[in-house]
Each structure stands twice: as structure tokens, then as C-alpha cells.
Design a protein around this motif. Structure first.
Motif, PDB file in Angstrom:
ATOM      1  N   GLY A 130      51.537  35.308  12.723  1.00 11.14           N
ATOM      2  CA  GLY A 130      50.936  34.046  12.316  1.00 11.14           C
ATOM      3  C   GLY A 130      51.163  33.023  13.385  1.00 11.14           C
ATOM      4  N   GLU A 131      50.689  31.805  13.102  1.00 14.70           N
ATOM      5  CA  GLU A 131      50.949  30.758  14.088  1.00 14.70           C
ATOM      6  C   GLU A 131      51.518  29.540  13.380  1.00 14.70           C
ATOM      7  OE1 GLU A 131      47.173  29.922  15.958  1.00 14.70           O
ATOM      8  OE2 GLU A 131      46.723  28.486  14.378  1.00 14.70           O
ATOM      9  N   VAL A 132      52.411  28.865  14.089  1.00 15.88           N
ATOM     10  CA  VAL A 132      53.103  27.722  13.499  1.00 15.88           C
ATOM     11  C   VAL A 132      52.753  26.462  14.281  1.00 15.88           C
ATOM     12  CG1 VAL A 132      55.350  26.692  13.020  1.00 15.88           C
ATOM     13  CG2 VAL A 132      55.006  29.153  12.657  1.00 15.88           C
ATOM     14  N   THR A 133      52.257  25.474  13.553  1.00 15.66           N
ATOM     15  CA  THR A 133      51.983  24.163  14.136  1.00 15.66           C
ATOM     16  C   THR A 133      52.961  23.166  13.526  1.00 15.66           C
ATOM     17  OG1 THR A 133      49.644  24.701  14.302  1.00 15.66           O
ATOM     18  CG2 THR A 133      50.225  22.362  14.424  1.00 15.66           C
ATOM     19  N   VAL A 134      53.632  22.391  14.368  1.00 17.41           N
ATOM     20  CA  VAL A 134      54.590  21.403  13.859  1.00 17.41           C
ATOM     21  C   VAL A 134      54.016  20.010  14.089  1.00 17.41           C
ATOM     22  CG1 VAL A 134      56.944  20.537  13.994  1.00 17.41           C
ATOM     23  CG2 VAL A 134      56.490  22.942  14.438  1.00 17.41           C
ATOM     24  N   ILE A 135      54.009  19.212  13.030  1.00 20.36           N
ATOM     25  CA  ILE A 135      53.477  17.842  13.131  1.00 20.36           C
ATOM     26  C   ILE A 135      54.577  16.849  12.786  1.00 20.36           C
ATOM     27  CG2 ILE A 135      51.677  16.246  12.372  1.00 20.36           C
ATOM     28  CD1 ILE A 135      50.054  18.614  11.385  1.00 20.36           C
ATOM     29  N   ALA A 136      54.769  15.863  13.669  1.00 24.30           N
ATOM     30  CA  ALA A 136      55.787  14.843  13.410  1.00 24.30           C
ATOM     31  C   ALA A 136      55.289  13.484  13.877  1.00 24.30           C
ATOM     32  CB  ALA A 136      57.075  15.192  14.142  1.00 24.30           C
ATOM     33  N   PRO A 137      55.595  12.420  13.120  1.00 20.72           N
ATOM     34  CA  PRO A 137      55.230  11.090  13.590  1.00 20.72           C
ATOM     35  C   PRO A 137      56.156  10.650  14.732  1.00 20.72           C
ATOM     36  CG  PRO A 137      56.274  10.965  11.425  1.00 20.72           C
ATOM     37  CD  PRO A 137      56.258  12.395  11.820  1.00 20.72           C
ATOM     38  N   ASP A 138      55.619   9.816  15.581  1.00 18.74           N
ATOM     39  CA  ASP A 138      56.377   9.319  16.723  1.00 18.74           C
ATOM     40  C   ASP A 138      57.642   8.595  16.244  1.00 18.74           C
ATOM     41  OD1 ASP A 138      57.030   8.800  19.286  1.00 18.74           O
ATOM     42  OD2 ASP A 138      55.492   7.269  19.636  1.00 18.74           O
ATOM     43  N   ALA A 139      58.727   8.818  16.959  1.00 20.46           N
ATOM     44  CA  ALA A 139      59.993   8.145  16.667  1.00 20.46           C
ATOM     45  C   ALA A 139      60.918   8.477  17.819  1.00 20.46           C
ATOM     46  CB  ALA A 139      60.593   8.631  15.348  1.00 20.46           C
ATOM     47  N   GLU A 140      61.975   7.711  17.921  1.00 25.29           N
ATOM     48  CA  GLU A 140      62.959   7.984  18.970  1.00 25.29           C
ATOM     49  C   GLU A 140      63.475   9.424  18.819  1.00 25.29           C
ATOM     50  OE1 GLU A 140      64.865   4.797  20.224  1.00 25.29           O
ATOM     51  OE2 GLU A 140      65.849   5.965  21.805  1.00 25.29           O
ATOM     52  N   GLY A 141      63.426  10.183  19.897  1.00 22.51           N
ATOM     53  CA  GLY A 141      63.979  11.536  19.859  1.00 22.51           C
ATOM     54  C   GLY A 141      63.014  12.599  19.369  1.00 22.51           C
ATOM     55  N   VAL A 142      61.779  12.188  19.021  1.00 19.77           N
ATOM     56  CA  VAL A 142      60.865  13.155  18.400  1.00 19.77           C
ATOM     57  C   VAL A 142      60.408  14.229  19.396  1.00 19.77           C
ATOM     58  CG1 VAL A 142      58.620  12.022  18.751  1.00 19.77           C
ATOM     59  CG2 VAL A 142      59.027  13.364  16.686  1.00 19.77           C
ATOM     60  N   GLU A 143      60.296  13.848  20.679  1.00 20.41           N
ATOM     61  CA  GLU A 143      59.817  14.843  21.653  1.00 20.41           C
ATOM     62  C   GLU A 143      60.859  15.936  21.873  1.00 20.41           C
ATOM     63  OE1 GLU A 143      57.985  13.154  25.075  1.00 20.41           O
ATOM     64  OE2 GLU A 143      56.449  12.222  23.819  1.00 20.41           O
ATOM     65  N   ASP A 144      62.117  15.538  21.969  1.00 24.05           N
ATOM     66  CA  ASP A 144      63.193  16.543  22.102  1.00 24.05           C
ATOM     67  C   ASP A 144      63.165  17.494  20.912  1.00 24.05           C
ATOM     68  OD1 ASP A 144      63.905  15.288  24.359  1.00 24.05           O
ATOM     69  OD2 ASP A 144      65.828  14.480  23.633  1.00 24.05           O
ATOM     70  N   MET A 145      62.981  16.884  19.735  1.00 23.64           N
ATOM     71  CA  MET A 145      62.952  17.696  18.523  1.00 23.64           C
ATOM     72  C   MET A 145      61.784  18.685  18.576  1.00 23.64           C
ATOM     73  SD  MET A 145      61.280  18.023  15.418  1.00 23.64           S
ATOM     74  CE  MET A 145      60.476  16.480  14.996  1.00 23.64           C
ATOM     75  N   LEU A 146      60.606  18.215  19.000  1.00 19.98           N
ATOM     76  CA  LEU A 146      59.428  19.088  19.047  1.00 19.98           C
ATOM     77  C   LEU A 146      59.591  20.198  20.088  1.00 19.98           C
ATOM     78  CD1 LEU A 146      56.534  16.490  18.556  1.00 19.98           C
ATOM     79  CD2 LEU A 146      57.210  18.307  16.972  1.00 19.98           C
ATOM     80  N   PHE A 147      60.182  19.873  21.241  1.00 20.93           N
ATOM     81  CA  PHE A 147      60.421  20.909  22.246  1.00 20.93           C
ATOM     82  C   PHE A 147      61.438  21.937  21.718  1.00 20.93           C
ATOM     83  CE2 PHE A 147      58.820  17.728  25.457  1.00 20.93           C
ATOM     84  CZ  PHE A 147      57.714  18.480  25.831  1.00 20.93           C
ATOM     85  N   THR A 148      62.369  21.457  20.914  1.00 21.51           N
ATOM     86  CA  THR A 148      63.334  22.391  20.312  1.00 21.51           C
ATOM     87  C   THR A 148      62.624  23.369  19.377  1.00 21.51           C
ATOM     88  OG1 THR A 148      65.014  20.651  20.423  1.00 21.51           O
ATOM     89  CG2 THR A 148      65.516  22.534  19.020  1.00 21.51           C
ATOM     90  N   THR A 149      61.651  22.857  18.604  1.00 19.30           N
ATOM     91  CA  THR A 149      60.927  23.768  17.706  1.00 19.30           C
ATOM     92  C   THR A 149      60.081  24.752  18.508  1.00 19.30           C
ATOM     93  OG1 THR A 149      58.983  22.348  17.410  1.00 19.30           O
ATOM     94  CG2 THR A 149      60.768  22.032  15.864  1.00 19.30           C
ATOM     95  N   ALA A 150      59.575  24.304  19.660  1.00 21.39           N
ATOM     96  CA  ALA A 150      58.812  25.210  20.540  1.00 21.39           C
ATOM     97  C   ALA A 150      59.731  26.329  21.025  1.00 21.39           C
ATOM     98  CB  ALA A 150      58.234  24.440  21.716  1.00 21.39           C
ATOM     99  N   ALA A 151      60.960  25.950  21.379  1.00 22.52           N
ATOM    100  CA  ALA A 151      61.921  26.960  21.853  1.00 22.52           C
ATOM    101  C   ALA A 151      62.264  27.948  20.731  1.00 22.52           C
ATOM    102  CB  ALA A 151      63.183  26.272  22.361  1.00 22.52           C
ATOM    103  N   LYS A 152      62.161  27.491  19.496  1.00 22.42           N
ATOM    104  CA  LYS A 152      62.438  28.387  18.365  1.00 22.42           C
ATOM    105  C   LYS A 152      61.257  29.317  18.089  1.00 22.42           C
ATOM    106  CE  LYS A 152      65.587  25.318  15.874  1.00 22.42           C
ATOM    107  NZ  LYS A 152      65.827  24.547  14.646  1.00 22.42           N
ATOM    108  N   GLY A 153      60.068  28.932  18.558  1.00 23.32           N
ATOM    109  CA  GLY A 153      58.925  29.814  18.353  1.00 23.32           C
ATOM    110  C   GLY A 153      57.669  29.148  17.824  1.00 23.32           C
ATOM    111  N   ALA A 154      57.668  27.817  17.690  1.00 19.78           N
ATOM    112  CA  ALA A 154      56.447  27.139  17.234  1.00 19.78           C
ATOM    113  C   ALA A 154      55.379  27.241  18.317  1.00 19.78           C
ATOM    114  CB  ALA A 154      56.740  25.675  16.917  1.00 19.78           C
ATOM    115  N   ASP A 155      54.120  27.371  17.888  1.00 15.58           N
ATOM    116  CA  ASP A 155      53.032  27.573  18.840  1.00 15.58           C
ATOM    117  C   ASP A 155      52.398  26.261  19.289  1.00 15.58           C
ATOM    118  OD1 ASP A 155      52.663  30.628  18.618  1.00 15.58           O
ATOM    119  OD2 ASP A 155      52.798  29.933  16.551  1.00 15.58           O
ATOM    120  N   ARG A 156      52.415  25.275  18.422  1.00 16.54           N
ATOM    121  CA  ARG A 156      51.714  24.035  18.729  1.00 16.54           C
ATOM    122  C   ARG A 156      52.512  22.860  18.189  1.00 16.54           C
ATOM    123  NH1 ARG A 156      47.375  24.998  15.886  1.00 16.54           N
ATOM    124  NH2 ARG A 156      46.174  26.211  17.358  1.00 16.54           N
TER     125      ARG A 156
END
Lengths: 255, 320
Positions: free
Chosen positions: A56-82
Motif C-alpha cells: 500500500g502507500e502511506v501519505t502523511v498530512i500535517a499542518p505547518d508548525a514549528e518542527g513539522v518538517e523534521d517530523m515529516l522527514f522522520t515519517t519518511a524515514a519510517k516508510g511513508a511515501d508522501r
């Protein structure tokens, strides 16, 4: 192949001291340290587990906030596709009704089979975000979930009740699930892997068309609680405290 | 719109949940401001007798096979049609696995405002507890029917119980076909582990314990004190202790003689499961931790600096 969307937000880190803004109606966001909502972190883990199990494919959506990009890159490292960051007038924060409308709008084009999000967040004042997203998209919602299996166009979920009781429910897909705990604890990823993602992965930034807070309550006043009763504080160095605790344990019948 | 306050009654396996009694007490407080009645809303199948202990002016009861046990879809549909027809001043739910699945969805479906995590409703003020109990937020009833989810802490369950059974008024559930959520069955908690609700001495650990290895320290203390180790949610979610050791919402409610809370901040979800303990001793480094507001004794100290001397002295006392 299941298309899964994880909806995630950053929340106040409760380890830090919280302060109220000058107007006395909200948190003072200038000094707020934010971390990922812990239940959203479980939702991400559950999404990745489902992807690993059933493809399957995993898309992670988050609203902008301090630290959100680090968090999103962390989910990418875990295996999120988008990874999608929702941008807009978010400096003062937004209530869950406004966020849910934005999440629903952003998730829709991906035609998800399953949307996973944390069952609650520590700063929810107008209900959790998951059921709102479900209703805005016309999908069923079940919360307090600690296990998900996809079987065709249904999901079999484990819903938690008090006392450790589990209700096994069948939910027609597409659906939104409020995750209490993933089937495994959120995985750890090495910083090096996250750094690598920062170089190779991309975060898709999408503008929120309108932040509409209707349906969310407006707090007239926010304040730090004044305790009606407070514990009798035991002072001293570690030896003195230990001695006083031993006396308390004796009195309580534990020694 | 009328001035009545509705309470959605939660029941599981034939038993009314404590949160519903608490919510009835909150509704009574609110009804005193609005001048309306308190009406319990009971959904079920052959479940009318569950109304008998509820402290309400009357009970609105819908009987339907699809309502025999809770499912979000059937409850949402039934409560939505009831609100649409009667337009009460407010509808109260428990902020629980049942209530929270319904309240938010109805806020979006019916475009009605929602206030969550409300602990007190006195004087027309809705006081919510957020950020793990570290922040209080005050709001008011809106101009339209207001949906409210209630958490424990402000009212005792006894205040929502009654010895005289209220009048029961039947109402028709809407069409409940094509439900998208159905219950396959219940899975009972695994037996075999200790039942922490029956233990008289509990050593509870929270996030402050930091690593799985450190649980040993709590185990050692528990051994000397003749107690059992239990925990707040993060420890169970990490898989460090089984769910049977969880205290609080979705876990056990405990009332031991001694509850020693180590590195537990005291978020409302935890507190609702242990607030009635006889003696509560809390050790936490954060002076603002809400656990100190309900503890009998508080120690603002680093648990890891305290544990060695404490183990030594407890062992001495035990031998002496």
C-alpha cells in the motif's frame, strides 16, 4: 493495495511550562515547544505496519508548525511515501474544526481507503480531529482503536473499552479510525536516516484554501488551574525524603 | 429550541457506565441555569430496566436490534434524529470510547458547536481541562444546541444516581439500515495476570521512568512493600507492561490503601482511574505536575536520585 492517509498534528510539549497569552484566551504560542501528538505517532506506526503487511502507500498530512518538517522527514524515514504540509494562517493555531476541514480537503484527491489519526490530542478543545474529518468526507468513524486488519472492502478493528474489554468491529471502507495505540510501539529511526530523507525526500506544501473554525468553541478565558487542595510536600535531601516516605509507608500499612 | 439538557447514557454488556452518572450530575448543574429538565437518552434492545438508577427527570428510550450494543454509526444516526426533532439546549456525552465517537461526528453533521473535556458546568460556565490537566478553558453555551463531552473529576457518580426510577418515554429510532459499522463480538481481557483493582498497595510508573530497564527498580520497591507494579498509558503503549496493569481510562479503576506514583504527571485520563486511592504519594520533578493536586503527599525530586536510598531504607525497615 490500500491507500492510507495519516493525519498528524503538533501539540504542546507538556514537559515544558505552559503560559497563557496576554488576552487570557489561549496558550502563549511564542514560547510553546511543540512535539508530535503521541497518538498521531501511533497512527503513523499503524499505517506503516499495514503498508508492510498488505502493501500500500502511506501519505502523511500535517499542518505547518514549528518542527513539522523534521517530523515529516522522520515519517519518511519510517516508510511513508508522501508528505504534505498544509500552509496557511496558522500562527495563532487553529481549532480542530478548521483543521479537519483542511485535512478533509487535502486527503480527498488521494481517494484513501483508510484515514488514520490519533484518537485525541492534548490540546483538543472542540473534540478530536478524526470524527470531524470522517463526517466532512462522509466516511464512517470508529475511535479508541488498537488494532486494524484490512479484509477486502472492510477493516476489522479492535476498539478499546474500560477495564481492558475490546470490541471487535467491522467497518466499511473508506473509513476514518482514531488510533489509541498501534499494534507495535512507534518505531525508532536513526537520525542518519532522517538526514538522508532531508536530502532526498520532498515535502509537498499545499495552501489551505480557507480556515473555517465554525463548530469549534471559543474559550472566553484560559488559565492555569488553581488547586483546591494540594499535596503535603515532603522536603529534604534524598536520605531525609526516603526516611519520611518509609514512615508514610508504615502508616499506610505497607511496611 | 427548548431549555432541556440531554445526557447520552452509555452502557456496555448490560451495565451503565460511571461516566453517565457523572454526566447526569453535570447536566443537573447546567439545567439549574437554563431552567430546563434533565433527560437521559437510552438506546438499546430490551434495556429499559437500565433506566432505573438514573437521576433524570425522564428517560427517552429507543429500542432497536441495531442498538443492542454500541456502534458509532447506529448511535450517531439515532441521536442526530432525536436532536433534530427536539432541539434541546445542550446534549452531554462522556468523553469516552462511546461518547467521543458520537459527539464530534454530530457536531459536523448537524453544524452544532462542540465543547470537549468539560469537567464542570456550574453557573452556566463550561470548564474544560486540556493539556493533560495543566490548562483550564472556560466557555459558554452557544446560541444553538451545544454538544458537550464530559470527563470525570468535577462530579461524583453518586450524584447522578437515584433510588426512584424515572419515567421512561419511548421514541422511535430512525431507519438503521446499511450500517457501516457493526460489532462482531467482545474480547474479554486476558485472565491470568494479577487483578490490580484488588491490590491494596500499588507502585505506579509513568513516562518519567524513561527506559524499560528502570521498571526493575519499581519492581524491587514493590517487592519490599508487598505491592504490585502498574502504570499509566505510555508504559503500556511501549509494550513494557501488559494492558492488565493499566490504570485509568480504558484501563482499571483502582482504590488501594497506598498508591505510589513515580514519574506520572497526572493527566485526567490517568487520574480518573486512581483518584479514590486512600493515600497517594507522588514523586515527580515537575513542580506543576497535576498529580500534586490530587496526591496526599508530594515529592518534587528526581526519582533516580531518590530510588537507591529509598530502596535501602525500605529494606532496612522491612528487616527491622
Amino acid at each position: 493495495m490500500a491507500k492510507i492517509v495519516a493525519i498528524v498534528k503538533m501539540v504542546p510539549d507538556l514537559v515544558e511550562e505552559l503560559e497563557i497569552n496576554e488576552a487570557g484566551t489561549g496558550l502563549d504560542r511564542d514560547w510553546l515547544r511543540l512535539i508530535i501528538n503521541e497518538f498521531d505517532n501511533h497512527a503513523i506506526e499503524q499505517a506503516i505496519l499495514l503498508k508492510e503487511r498488505d502493501a500500500g502507500e502511506v501519505t502523511v498530512i500535517a499542518p505547518d508548525a514549528e518542527g513539522v518538517e523534521d517530523m515529516l522527514f522522520t515519517t519518511a524515514a519510517k516508510g511513508a511515501d508522501r508528505m504534505i504540509k498544509l500552509a496557511g494562517d496558522l500562527e495563532e493555531g487553529a481549532n480542530n474544526h478548521a483543521l479537519a476541514r483542511a485535512f478533509a480537503e487535502a486527503a480527498k484527491p488521494y481517494q484513501p481507503d483508510l484515514i488514520l489519526t490519533g484518537v485525541q490530542a492534548n490540546d483538543d478543545l472542540d473534540g478530536p480531529v478524526g470524527p470531524l474529518v470522517a463526517e466532512y468526507l462522509g466516511m464512517p468513524y470508529v475511535g479508541y482503536i488498537s488494532g486494524v486488519t484490512i479484509e477486502g472492502n472492510k477493516a476489522i478493528v479492535r476498539k478499546e473499552y474500560p477495564g481492558g474489554l475490546i470490541g471487535e468491529m467491522e467497518v466499511t471502507l473508506p473509513a476514518v479510525l482514531g488510533i489509541q495505540a498501534g499494534e507495535e510501539p512507534p518505531r525508532y529511526v536513526a537520525i542518519s536516516k532522517v538526514r538522508q530523507m532531508m536530502k532526498t525526500a520532498e515535502i509537498d506544501e499545499q495552501e489551505i484554501s480557507e480556515l473555517n473554525p465554525n463548530g469549534g468553541v471559543i474559550a472566553k478565558r484560559m488559565y492555569l488551574p488553581e488547586a483546591a487542595k494540594r499535596a503535603e510536600m515532603i522536603e529534604g535531601d534524598e536520605e531525609e525524603i526516603a526516611a519520611k516516605l518509609v514512615a508514610i509507608f508504615k502508616k499506610a500499612g505497607a511496611l | 429550541m427548548n431549555q432541556d439538557i440531554y445526557v447520552i447514557i452509555e452502557h456496555l454488556q448490560g451495565q451503565v457506565a460511571d461516566i453517565s452518572y457523572i454526566t447526569l450530575a453535570a447536566a443537573r448543574d447546567l439545567a439549574q441555569e437554563t431552567g430546563g429538565k434533565v433527560l437521559g437518552v437510552l438506546l438499546g434492545q430490551n434495556a429499559q430496566e437500565l433506566a432505573s438508577t438514573l437521576a433524570a427527570d425522564s428517560i427517552l428510550y429507543a429500542d432497536h436490534p441495531a442498538l443492542a450494543e454500541f456502534t458509532s454509526d447506529a448511535y450517531q444516526k439515532t441521536v442526530a434524529s432525536l436532536i433534530g426533532e427536539n432541539e434541546p439546549r445542550a446534549v452531554l456525552f462522556g468523553n469516552t470510547s462511546i461518547g467521543a465517537d458520537v459527539a464530534s461526528v454530530l457536531s459536523a453533521r448537524l453544524s452544532l458547536p462542540l465543547v470537549s473535556s468539560c469537567v464542570k458546568t456550574s453557573g452556566g460556565k463550561l470548564t474544560s481541562q486540556i493539556c493533560g490537566g495543566k490548562i483550564m478553558a472556560e466557555s459558554e453555551l452557544a446560541e444553538t444546541t451545544t454538544l458537550i463531552t464530559v470527563i470525570p473529576g468535577g462530579y461524583k457518580p453518586e450524584s447522578g444516581q437515584s433510588e426512584t426510577a424515572p419515567e421512561v418515554i419511548l421514541f422511535d429510532a430512525p431507519a438503521l439500515d446499511d450500517l457501516r459499522v457493526t460489532l462482531k463480538g467482545y474480547i474479554e481481557p486476558e485472565a491470568g495476570d494479577v487483578d490490580i483493582s484488588k491490590e491494596s498497595i500499588l507502585i505506579a510508573i509513568g513516562r518519567g521512568i524513561q527506559t524499560e530497564d528502570n521498571i526493575e527498580l519499581a519492581e524491587e520497591l514493590a517487592k519490599f512493600l508487598g505491592g504490585t507494579v502498574c502504570s499509566s498509558r505510555p508504559i503500556v503503549d511501549q509494550g513494557w507492561l501488559p494492558t492488565s496493569r493499566l490504570v485509568g481510562k480504558s484501563g482499571q479503576t483502582v482504590k488501594p490503601k497506598l498508591y505510589l506514583a513515580l514519574g506520572i504527571s497526572g493527566a485526567p485520563e490517568h487520574v480518573e482511574g486512581m483518584a479514590e486511592s486512600e493515600v497517594i504519594v507522588a514523586v515527580n520533578m515537575d513542580p506543576n505536575a497535576p498529580i500534586f493536586d490530587i496526591a496526599t503527599y508530594g515529592v518534587e525530586f528526581d526519582f533516580f536520585d531518590l530510588i537507591d536510598p529509598l530502596l535501602e531504607q525500605v529494606e532496612e525497615a522491612k528487616e527491622g
